[in-house]
Design a protein around this motif. Structure first.
Motif, PDB file in Angstrom:
ATOM      1  N   LYS A  41      35.970  36.519  48.125  1.00  0.00           N
ATOM      2  CA  LYS A  41      36.047  35.142  48.639  1.00  0.00           C
ATOM      3  C   LYS A  41      36.193  35.138  50.159  1.00  0.00           C
ATOM      4  CE  LYS A  41      37.751  32.793  44.510  1.00  0.00           C
ATOM      5  NZ  LYS A  41      36.648  31.876  44.339  1.00  0.00           N
ATOM      6  N   GLU A  44      32.765  35.859  51.554  1.00  0.00           N
ATOM      7  CA  GLU A  44      31.893  34.700  51.333  1.00  0.00           C
ATOM      8  C   GLU A  44      32.219  33.530  52.260  1.00  0.00           C
ATOM      9  OE1 GLU A  44      31.881  31.554  47.769  1.00  0.00           O
ATOM     10  OE2 GLU A  44      31.286  33.583  47.149  1.00  0.00           O
ATOM     11  N   SER A  45      33.520  33.215  52.397  1.00  0.00           N
ATOM     12  CA  SER A  45      33.938  32.033  53.161  1.00  0.00           C
ATOM     13  C   SER A  45      34.149  32.309  54.643  1.00  0.00           C
ATOM     14  CB  SER A  45      35.232  31.470  52.582  1.00  0.00           C
ATOM     15  OG  SER A  45      36.321  32.357  52.812  1.00  0.00           O
TER      16      SER A  45
END
Length: 106
Positions: A41, A44-45
């Motif tokens: 995450k 990704e972020s």
């Protein structure tokens, strides 16, 4: 990227320590733990996501305080058991209101 994550050595609880460092000054801001999901995450972020050992859940750094960390680079050490994440810190890193969690000296 997935193959590099699979090379990392997570502990028996599925965690790996992550040292968070200011990408411009190299100041160490904090230490937290990640599991594979939080690392994915984060990638990704481009914002740090950690595993809270006390609450036993993921947490996005800054989601309640607004003190986000924008990820610039992620490194791993020679043993593959520690991460170094260089960030642009928005606000302060420490929950006490200090810029860094390492503000006390012995």
């Amino acid at each position: 990227m997935k193959d590099k994550i699979d090379m990392l050595k997570f502990d028996g609880k599925g965690l790996i320590p992550a040292i968070i460092q200011d990408y411009e000054t190299n100041e160490v801001l904090m230490l937290a733990y990640m599991n594979k999901e939080s690392l994915e995450k984060t990638i990704e972020s481009k914002k740090t996501v950690f595993w809270s050992r006390s609450r036993k859940k993921l947490w996005l750094k800054g989601e309640t305080s607004g003190n986000y960390q924008e990820v610039k680079d992620i490194y791993y050490d020679c043993d593959g058991d520690t991460l170094l994440i260089k960030v642009s810190q928005i606000g302060v890193a420490c929950h006490t209101g200090e810029r860094s969690c390492f503000y006390r000296k012995l």
